[in-house]
Design an enzyme around this catalytic site. Structure first.
Site, PDB file in Angstrom:
ATOM      1  N   SER A 114       0.746  -1.166   0.225  1.00 22.44           N
ATOM      2  CA  SER A 114       0.144   0.065   0.024  1.00 22.44           C
ATOM      3  C   SER A 114       0.725   1.134   0.026  1.00 22.44           C
ATOM      4  O   SER A 114       1.973   1.069   0.741  1.00 22.44           O
ATOM      5  CB  SER A 114      -0.941   0.151   1.156  1.00 22.44           C
ATOM      6  OG  SER A 114      -1.410   1.274   1.156  1.00 22.44           O
TER       7      SER A 114
ATOM      8  N   TYR B  86      -2.226  -0.826  10.483  1.00 22.56           N
ATOM      9  CA  TYR B  86      -2.002  -1.047   8.801  1.00 22.56           C
ATOM     10  C   TYR B  86      -1.067  -0.575   8.083  1.00 22.56           C
ATOM     11  O   TYR B  86      -0.331  -1.247   7.387  1.00 22.56           O
ATOM     12  CB  TYR B  86      -3.500  -0.483   8.137  1.00 22.56           C
ATOM     13  CG  TYR B  86      -3.744  -0.958   6.893  1.00 22.56           C
ATOM     14  CD1 TYR B  86      -4.042  -2.163   6.297  1.00 22.56           C
ATOM     15  CD2 TYR B  86      -3.544   0.120   5.836  1.00 22.56           C
ATOM     16  CE1 TYR B  86      -4.104  -2.412   5.011  1.00 22.56           C
ATOM     17  CE2 TYR B  86      -3.548  -0.083   4.494  1.00 22.56           C
ATOM     18  CZ  TYR B  86      -3.956  -1.401   4.050  1.00 22.56           C
ATOM     19  OH  TYR B  86      -3.969  -1.647   2.707  1.00 22.56           O
TER      20      TYR B  86
HETATM   21  N1  LIG Z   1      -8.537  -1.167  -1.706  1.00 17.31           N
HETATM   22  C1  LIG Z   1      -7.797  -0.321  -1.522  1.00 17.31           C
HETATM   23  O1  LIG Z   1      -7.840   0.905  -1.498  1.00 17.31           O
HETATM   24  C2  LIG Z   1      -6.237  -0.694  -1.263  1.00 17.31           C
HETATM   25  C3  LIG Z   1      -5.452   0.190  -1.156  1.00 17.31           C
HETATM   26  C4  LIG Z   1      -4.163  -0.266  -0.807  1.00 17.31           C
HETATM   27  C5  LIG Z   1      -3.719  -1.537  -0.598  1.00 17.31           C
HETATM   28  N2  LIG Z   1      -4.739  -2.485  -0.679  1.00 17.31           N
HETATM   29  C6  LIG Z   1      -4.436  -3.945  -0.441  1.00 17.31           C
HETATM   30  O2  LIG Z   1      -5.036  -4.673  -1.726  1.00 17.31           O
HETATM   31  C7  LIG Z   1      -5.187  -6.097  -0.910  1.00 17.31           C
HETATM   32  C8  LIG Z   1      -6.622  -6.404  -1.478  1.00 17.31           C
HETATM   33  O3  LIG Z   1      -7.493  -5.363  -0.984  1.00 17.31           O
HETATM   34  P1  LIG Z   1      -8.955  -5.481  -1.439  1.00 17.31           P
HETATM   35  O4  LIG Z   1      -9.414  -3.887  -1.200  1.00 17.31           O
HETATM   36  O5  LIG Z   1      -9.206  -5.859  -2.873  1.00 17.31           O
HETATM   37  O6  LIG Z   1      -9.542  -6.415  -0.458  1.00 17.31           O
HETATM   38  P2  LIG Z   1     -11.272  -6.822  -0.184  1.00 17.31           P
HETATM   39  O7  LIG Z   1     -12.082  -6.984  -1.468  1.00 17.31           O
HETATM   40  O8  LIG Z   1     -11.668  -6.865   1.022  1.00 17.31           O
HETATM   41  O9  LIG Z   1     -10.581  -8.618  -0.431  1.00 17.31           O
HETATM   42  C9  LIG Z   1      -9.902  -9.253   0.416  1.00 17.31           C
HETATM   43  C10 LIG Z   1      -9.696 -10.710   0.041  1.00 17.31           C
HETATM   44  O10 LIG Z   1      -8.634 -11.065   0.775  1.00 17.31           O
HETATM   45  C11 LIG Z   1      -9.251 -12.099   1.592  1.00 17.31           C
HETATM   46  N3  LIG Z   1      -8.714 -12.650   3.032  1.00 17.31           N
HETATM   47  C12 LIG Z   1      -8.768 -11.568   4.013  1.00 17.31           C
HETATM   48  N4  LIG Z   1      -8.412 -12.113   5.157  1.00 17.31           N
HETATM   49  C13 LIG Z   1      -8.172 -13.168   4.964  1.00 17.31           C
HETATM   50  C14 LIG Z   1      -7.589 -14.320   5.718  1.00 17.31           C
HETATM   51  N5  LIG Z   1      -7.326 -14.171   7.047  1.00 17.31           N
HETATM   52  N6  LIG Z   1      -7.121 -15.399   5.133  1.00 17.31           N
HETATM   53  C15 LIG Z   1      -7.359 -15.592   3.570  1.00 17.31           C
HETATM   54  N7  LIG Z   1      -7.800 -14.788   3.089  1.00 17.31           N
HETATM   55  C16 LIG Z   1      -8.170 -13.301   3.319  1.00 17.31           C
HETATM   56  C17 LIG Z   1     -10.792 -12.225   1.396  1.00 17.31           C
HETATM   57  O11 LIG Z   1     -11.462 -13.326   1.573  1.00 17.31           O
HETATM   58  P3  LIG Z   1     -12.774 -13.552   2.203  1.00 17.31           P
HETATM   59  O12 LIG Z   1     -13.742 -12.616   1.413  1.00 17.31           O
HETATM   60  O13 LIG Z   1     -13.315 -14.761   2.074  1.00 17.31           O
HETATM   61  O14 LIG Z   1     -12.730 -13.089   3.711  1.00 17.31           O
HETATM   62  C18 LIG Z   1     -10.875 -11.501   0.076  1.00 17.31           C
HETATM   63  O15 LIG Z   1     -10.812 -12.484  -0.932  1.00 17.31           O
HETATM   64  C19 LIG Z   1      -4.896  -6.126   0.641  1.00 17.31           C
HETATM   65  O16 LIG Z   1      -3.769  -6.436   0.748  1.00 17.31           O
HETATM   66  C20 LIG Z   1      -5.118  -4.485   0.678  1.00 17.31           C
HETATM   67  O17 LIG Z   1      -4.337  -4.176   1.987  1.00 17.31           O
HETATM   68  C21 LIG Z   1      -6.239  -2.253  -0.970  1.00 17.31           C
END
Ligand SMILES: NC(=O)c1ccc[n+]([C@@H]2O[C@H](COP(=O)([O-])OP(=O)(O)OC[C@H]3O[C@@H](n4cnc5c(N)ncnc54)[C@H](OP(=O)(O)O)[C@@H]3O)[C@@H](O)[C@H]2O)c1
Length: 248
Positions: free
Chosen positions: A146, A159
């Protein structure tokens, strides 16, 4: 099942948001993909059916035995593993000045999933990824970090600290695993996913202040991951994908 022709990519947390976009992109780029999530198994199986050369494995990355099983099942399904994308991550929104709200339990929970799990998956995948090098191309690990790990920003201090740690783990692993395995990271700014659907202040910030005048779509991040996967040379890079907000 064996897949001698297609390279194989495991993408963690690939049932929604950024991970699903990465899975779709790598599938379109010719990878057999192993999808994964903690609990959303129906979504994972549905996406696997849609993508064709795809399988789904459920595993809670907070649990080390499940991490080990995930990599074993992923490598066994197609008989090889060429790419590991550590995308799964969790967040907590806590005002940075509210130190008491960032409890030890929250620190430990975020660190387990955002830092220890990617390191352990790389550890368990190491042998299979080295076999990719023996076939002619280095194995590839891409960590989804991030911008909060690069600048003093983000949903909460715990975080942001986990993502800064993940960036450093990325560089250390790049050194430790070269030349057989390349290790890089993408560091997104705000991305439109279920995680951020109600982050209205951040959405306004990106629309008004970022040079690109918008938050990222998951596909923008998937494209950056695909670029890093496609390289045979880049390693130890943290690719900031924030639409230029860091310049302002
Ligand atoms: N969205 C943003 O603005 C943003 C910005 C910077 C970085 N990121 C990073 O990008 C990545 C993806 O983010 P996203 O926004 O796409 O998230 P998201 O839509 O919340 O999806 C998260 C995914 O990770 C899985 N997950 C969460 N906890 C888990 C665990 N304990 N064991 C196994 N799987 C787990 C979830 O599975 P379930 O649904 O089955 O729980 C889901 O498939 C993350 O690392 C986040 O920190 C996101």
């Amino acid at each position: 099942m064996k897949s001698d022709s297609l390279p194989v990519a495991l993408i963690t947390g690939s049932t929604s948001g950024i991970g699903a976009a990465i899975a779709r992109r790598l599938a379109a780029d010719g990878y057999a993909v192993v999808l994964h999530s903690r609990s959303s198994a129906d979504a994972g199986r549905a996406l696997a059916r849609e993508l064709g050369a795809a399988a789904y494995v459920q595993a809670d990355l907070a649990d080390d035995a499940q991490r080990v099983r995930l990599v074993r099942e992923a490598a066994a399904h197609w008989g090889r593993l060429d790419v590991l994308v550590n995308n799964a991550g969790i967040s907590r929104v806590i005002a940075h000045a509210d130190l008491a709200a960032a409890t030890p339990d929250i620190w430990h929970a975020l660190y387990e999933v955002n830092v220890v799990a990617p390191f352990r998956l790389a550890t368990e995948a190491q042998a299979a990824l080295r076999e990719a090098a023996a076939r002619g191309r280095p194995g590839s690990v891409v960590n989804v970090s991030s911008h909060a790990g690069v600048r003093p920003k983000g949903a909460s201090i715990p975080y942001a600290a986990t993502k800064a740690a993940l960036n450093h783990v990325t560089r250390l692993l790049a050194l430790a695993l070269a030349p057989d395995i390349r290790v890089n990271a993408v560091a997104p700014g705000l991305v439109d996913t279920p995680l951020t659907s109600d982050w209205t202040q951040a959405q306004q910030l990106w629309q008004e202040k970022s040079p690109m005048r918008r938050s990222a779509k998951p596909e923008d991040i998937a494209q950056a991951v695909a670029m890093l996967v496609d390289s045979d040379y880049l390693t130890g890079e943290i690719l900031l994908c924030d639409g230029g907000l860091n310049l302002t």
